[in-house]
Design a protein around this motif. Sequence first.
Motif, mmCIF file in Angstrom:
data_model
loop_
_atom_site.group_PDB
_atom_site.id
_atom_site.type_symbol
_atom_site.label_atom_id
_atom_site.label_comp_id
_atom_site.label_asym_id
_atom_site.label_seq_id
_atom_site.Cartn_x
_atom_site.Cartn_y
_atom_site.Cartn_z
ATOM 1 N N HIS A 147 0.850 -1.182 0.000
ATOM 2 C CA HIS A 147 0.000 0.000 0.000
ATOM 3 C C HIS A 147 0.883 1.227 0.000
ATOM 4 O O HIS A 147 1.822 1.321 0.808
ATOM 5 N N LEU A 148 0.613 2.173 -0.918
ATOM 6 C CA LEU A 148 1.395 3.396 -1.025
ATOM 7 C C LEU A 148 0.499 4.598 -0.742
ATOM 8 O O LEU A 148 -0.601 4.699 -1.314
ATOM 9 N N VAL A 180 12.560 -0.767 -6.634
ATOM 10 C CA VAL A 180 12.714 0.537 -7.275
ATOM 11 C C VAL A 180 11.501 1.375 -6.896
ATOM 12 O O VAL A 180 10.361 0.916 -7.022
ATOM 13 N N MET A 181 11.764 2.569 -6.431
ATOM 14 C CA MET A 181 10.669 3.484 -6.118
ATOM 15 C C MET A 181 10.800 4.714 -6.989
ATOM 16 O O MET A 181 11.916 5.109 -7.375
ATOM 17 N N GLY A 182 9.680 5.313 -7.285
ATOM 18 C CA GLY A 182 9.747 6.479 -8.160
ATOM 19 C C GLY A 182 8.486 7.313 -8.126
ATOM 20 O O GLY A 182 7.524 6.991 -7.419
ATOM 21 N N ASN A 231 5.286 5.177 -7.138
ATOM 22 C CA ASN A 231 5.359 3.876 -7.800
ATOM 23 C C ASN A 231 6.421 3.026 -7.114
ATOM 24 O O ASN A 231 7.487 3.527 -6.757
ATOM 25 N N LEU A 232 6.100 1.764 -6.910
ATOM 26 C CA LEU A 232 7.069 0.816 -6.342
ATOM 27 C C LEU A 232 7.078 -0.439 -7.208
ATOM 28 O O LEU A 232 6.011 -0.963 -7.564
ATOM 29 N N TYR A 259 3.250 -1.368 -8.120
ATOM 30 C CA TYR A 259 2.230 -0.810 -7.245
ATOM 31 C C TYR A 259 2.187 0.707 -7.429
ATOM 32 O O TYR A 259 3.217 1.349 -7.648
ATOM 33 N N TRP A 260 0.965 1.263 -7.288
ATOM 34 C CA TRP A 260 0.762 2.702 -7.447
ATOM 35 C C TRP A 260 0.043 3.267 -6.236
ATOM 36 O O TRP A 260 -0.829 2.610 -5.647
#
Length: 115
Positions: free
Chosen positions: A3-4, A33-35, A96-97, A104-105
């Motif tokens: 969950h983001l 990777v996160m962004g 984003n992950l 995941y968003w």
Amino acid sequence: QVHLVESGGGLVQAGGSLRLSCAASGSIFSINVMGWYRQAPGKQRELVALIVGGDRTTYVDSVKGRFTISRDNTKNTVYLQMNSLKPEDTGVYYCNLRQLSQIYWGQGTQVTVSS
């Protein structure tokens, strides 16, 4: 499941600054990777910045020198410091992950830059 949750968006005048945060919860692995992506009205979603591990970063040309992505792995949180904002930076910013071939968003946070 992951969950983001993003925060930190808002309305700012051109030349101002904002700091976005994205907290990840759930099954978070150390290798990911996160962004940040953004979507302006009537346009496709585009990559803004990525961070791999703690220090490998990538930026879209239009934000280089103005935006800085960073992360705190102890808190599973990624940040986007946005300086010298321009009206063309307006849009919904999404966290984003990517891990283990899953993407995941977050729900998005609105950034509006007035001229």
